[in-house]
Design a protein around this motif. Sequence first.
Motif, PDB file in Angstrom:
ATOM      1  N   HIS A  72      26.759  55.204  55.363  1.00 29.67           N
ATOM      2  CA  HIS A  72      26.546  56.182  56.428  1.00 29.67           C
ATOM      3  C   HIS A  72      26.213  57.572  55.888  1.00 29.67           C
ATOM      4  N   LYS A  73      25.558  57.625  54.710  1.00 30.05           N
ATOM      5  CA  LYS A  73      25.130  58.938  54.188  1.00 30.05           C
ATOM      6  C   LYS A  73      24.065  59.553  55.079  1.00 30.05           C
ATOM      7  N   THR A  74      23.060  58.767  55.469  1.00 29.82           N
ATOM      8  CA  THR A  74      21.967  59.287  56.294  1.00 29.82           C
ATOM      9  C   THR A  74      22.468  59.696  57.665  1.00 29.82           C
ATOM     10  N   THR A  75      23.355  58.903  58.248  1.00 28.93           N
ATOM     11  CA  THR A  75      23.917  59.241  59.557  1.00 28.93           C
ATOM     12  C   THR A  75      24.705  60.550  59.463  1.00 28.93           C
ATOM     13  N   ALA A  76      25.510  60.673  58.420  1.00 28.07           N
ATOM     14  CA  ALA A  76      26.293  61.891  58.246  1.00 28.07           C
ATOM     15  C   ALA A  76      25.389  63.100  58.047  1.00 28.07           C
ATOM     16  N   SER A  77      24.314  62.942  57.263  1.00 26.27           N
ATOM     17  CA  SER A  77      23.409  64.072  57.025  1.00 26.27           C
ATOM     18  C   SER A  77      22.757  64.526  58.321  1.00 26.27           C
ATOM     19  N   LEU A  78      22.313  63.587  59.147  1.00 26.79           N
ATOM     20  CA  LEU A  78      21.669  63.952  60.407  1.00 26.79           C
ATOM     21  C   LEU A  78      22.645  64.606  61.374  1.00 26.79           C
ATOM     22  N   LEU A  79      23.849  64.074  61.504  1.00 30.06           N
ATOM     23  CA  LEU A  79      24.801  64.621  62.476  1.00 30.06           C
ATOM     24  C   LEU A  79      25.346  65.987  62.029  1.00 30.06           C
ATOM     25  N   ILE A  80      25.567  66.188  60.751  1.00 30.66           N
ATOM     26  CA  ILE A  80      26.013  67.513  60.283  1.00 30.66           C
ATOM     27  C   ILE A  80      24.915  68.542  60.511  1.00 30.66           C
ATOM     28  N   VAL A 115      40.334  65.261  54.633  1.00 32.46           N
ATOM     29  CA  VAL A 115      39.799  63.946  54.994  1.00 32.46           C
ATOM     30  C   VAL A 115      39.640  63.918  56.509  1.00 32.46           C
ATOM     31  N   GLN A 116      38.419  63.614  56.982  1.00 32.64           N
ATOM     32  CA  GLN A 116      38.105  63.595  58.406  1.00 32.64           C
ATOM     33  C   GLN A 116      37.705  62.162  58.824  1.00 32.64           C
ATOM     34  N   ASP A 117      38.153  61.780  60.036  1.00 30.56           N
ATOM     35  CA  ASP A 117      37.820  60.465  60.602  1.00 30.56           C
ATOM     36  C   ASP A 117      36.819  60.639  61.740  1.00 30.56           C
ATOM     37  N   VAL A 118      35.830  59.719  61.785  1.00 28.11           N
ATOM     38  CA  VAL A 118      34.871  59.692  62.897  1.00 28.11           C
ATOM     39  C   VAL A 118      34.878  58.283  63.496  1.00 28.11           C
ATOM     40  N   PRO A 119      34.786  58.196  64.808  1.00 34.62           N
ATOM     41  CA  PRO A 119      34.886  56.877  65.447  1.00 34.62           C
ATOM     42  C   PRO A 119      33.589  56.072  65.377  1.00 34.62           C
ATOM     43  N   TYR A 120      33.728  54.852  65.735  1.00 38.36           N
ATOM     44  CA  TYR A 120      32.559  53.971  65.854  1.00 38.36           C
ATOM     45  C   TYR A 120      31.812  54.329  67.128  1.00 38.36           C
ATOM     46  N   SER A 129      33.455  61.621  72.408  1.00 44.38           N
ATOM     47  CA  SER A 129      34.419  61.587  71.308  1.00 44.38           C
ATOM     48  C   SER A 129      33.718  61.638  69.954  1.00 44.38           C
ATOM     49  N   THR A 130      32.532  61.009  69.871  1.00 41.45           N
ATOM     50  CA  THR A 130      31.775  61.043  68.611  1.00 41.45           C
ATOM     51  C   THR A 130      31.272  62.458  68.320  1.00 41.45           C
ATOM     52  N   ARG A 131      30.715  63.098  69.317  1.00 44.22           N
ATOM     53  CA  ARG A 131      30.239  64.484  69.105  1.00 44.22           C
ATOM     54  C   ARG A 131      31.400  65.412  68.763  1.00 44.22           C
ATOM     55  N   GLU A 132      32.554  65.187  69.415  1.00 43.74           N
ATOM     56  CA  GLU A 132      33.718  66.024  69.109  1.00 43.74           C
ATOM     57  C   GLU A 132      34.178  65.814  67.676  1.00 43.74           C
ATOM     58  N   ALA A 133      34.173  64.549  67.230  1.00 42.53           N
ATOM     59  CA  ALA A 133      34.630  64.269  65.868  1.00 42.53           C
ATOM     60  C   ALA A 133      33.698  64.902  64.839  1.00 42.53           C
ATOM     61  N   TRP A 134      32.388  64.791  65.033  1.00 48.32           N
ATOM     62  CA  TRP A 134      31.447  65.380  64.089  1.00 48.32           C
ATOM     63  C   TRP A 134      31.433  66.904  64.163  1.00 48.32           C
ATOM     64  N   LEU A 135      31.841  67.473  65.295  1.00 46.67           N
ATOM     65  CA  LEU A 135      31.996  68.933  65.360  1.00 46.67           C
ATOM     66  C   LEU A 135      33.112  69.393  64.431  1.00 46.67           C
ATOM     67  N   HIS A 136      34.223  68.669  64.423  1.00 48.39           N
ATOM     68  CA  HIS A 136      35.334  69.039  63.541  1.00 48.39           C
ATOM     69  C   HIS A 136      34.983  68.780  62.077  1.00 48.39           C
ATOM     70  N   VAL A 137      34.186  67.718  61.824  1.00 44.90           N
ATOM     71  CA  VAL A 137      33.727  67.501  60.449  1.00 44.90           C
ATOM     72  C   VAL A 137      32.868  68.680  59.986  1.00 44.90           C
ATOM     73  N   THR A 138      31.944  69.107  60.821  1.00 48.85           N
ATOM     74  CA  THR A 138      31.056  70.217  60.456  1.00 48.85           C
ATOM     75  C   THR A 138      31.835  71.521  60.292  1.00 48.85           C
TER      76      THR A 138
END
Length: 546
Positions: free
Chosen positions: A309-317, A507-512, A530-539
């Motif tokens: 999920h490197k590409t997914t993480a790069s796009l969402l961040i 360490v951050q968790d993101v849902p499926y 919930s996914t957008r919220e999780a990636w907001l906290h990751v960013t």
Amino acid sequence: MDEQEVGGVPDGDDPPRPPTRRELRQQRAAQDVADAYAEEPWDRTIERPARMRVPVPDDATSDLTPPQGVPVHDDAHDDAAHDEAHDEAHEDAAHDEAHEDAAHDEAHEDAAHDDPASTFRHDGHGPLPEPPPVPEPPRVLPVAPVSVRVGVDGAASPTGASTPVPPVLPAEPDEDDVPESPPVVARPVAGPRASSTPWAPTSRAGAGEGAPYRWTEPASPFRGLDARVGEPTPEELPTLTDLLSSRPEPATGPAEHGWQATVRRLTGGLVAPPPGAAEVRRRTAVATVQRSLDGPRTIVVLNPKGGAHKTTASLLIAATFGIHRGGYTLAWDNNETRGTLGWRSHQARHHNTAVNLLQDLDRFSDPGSARVGDLDNYVRAQGSAQFDVLASDEDAASAASIDAEAFTALHGTLARFYRVMVIDTGNNMRASNWQAAVEAADQLVIVSTVREDTSQSAAWAVDALRAMGHGEAVSRAVTVLSAPAPRVDHTLTARLHEHFGRLTRTVQDVPYDPALVAGGPLDVEALAPSTREAWLHVTAAVAEGL
């Protein structure tokens, strides 16, 4: 009889009689002579006035009979009254003089008590030294009473102690009484004083006995301060920064999520509960993402295994930064041959990649003529997500590759046009462009799914980075654990939290999310809240490390 004593007991056995006015005048004249001797220096001869010369005939008797034709007043009553008045006047004058002497001594003691020179400052080393004695002003001893004899030739001469006694000066302090170290320094008394500037002894001017003291003026306690009492110094004056910092905190605004927002909408705003705890955390994360930076920042996402999920993480961040910061964000596929970031993004009218930009990089070498709009022919805009994508080489027949030198040239040019660059790396940790990206990183993001194989690959990458001297970058890194399925292995998740939590900063968790399973172009609006919220906290966690 050649001479007789005036004011004393006459010669012979006759009983004393009250003096006459003539005798009183003679006594007063004699007293004036005695006073003149007391006031003038004793080595000078005072010329006697002519009125003191009293002619006495040769046949003068003991009662000093006046010459012929001189009237004599023998009124004993008047003489006694005059003598009594004269004695009372002398007693009053003596009493007043004694009272003035007492007042002068009392004033001298008060002045010595208030004199700031008597207050000493000790530097804290050794016992407190005794202050040296302050010399008192010289006093003139009183002159003994004088009686005057008048001779036959009319000359008056004193018979008592007529020579004035010279003034007695106080003795010099002994050499042993003067402290040698530390020197005595006068400490001025706070507050205004009406007396003159005090003086304090500091040391002896000479080494011999009886050497005088050297007197120095103590330092003013107000030296170096603003002469205008009560006016603040420039350091205390408020500035614009103080004015801005004193502003009240802005209102949090009405709730926009949760049951609080539902109540506000149903009541038409009449009831407006404050935001809940979850919404407060979300607003804090948004503010962290929007924080100002000192310059362009580079974020490197890595895991040497595919499917992590490197590409997914790069796009969402990159999308989260673009949405909340308003653009100037780039997602860059730094695969040395071919990556999938360009396939997972929205397409543009062109198919140019990083290789094409590298070939035309001379167009952007001049900062005066290069424009950000010229990059539109090489990057792909992502619409409402407000970020751009720079894809890797997509030509299957091409043999071109990006090495460390090419990466450095591209990174230096793109840093002039983008505030945040999120770099997706390939799977070959030994590639020069992979290592160049790690060297340029301001923040590392280690991505893994909650699986044994991908998590082991991420742990191996961390060990390799620490072995290559990037231990500090790893300690500041962010680990993202992505759930690969709706059902989460909580045991494995706890193990990964314990392992990477000791190696990285957080360490951050993101849902499926099913919207990411298809592998098509990223659509942020299609993601679950919930996914957008999780990636907001990751960013937000990533932004804290920038």
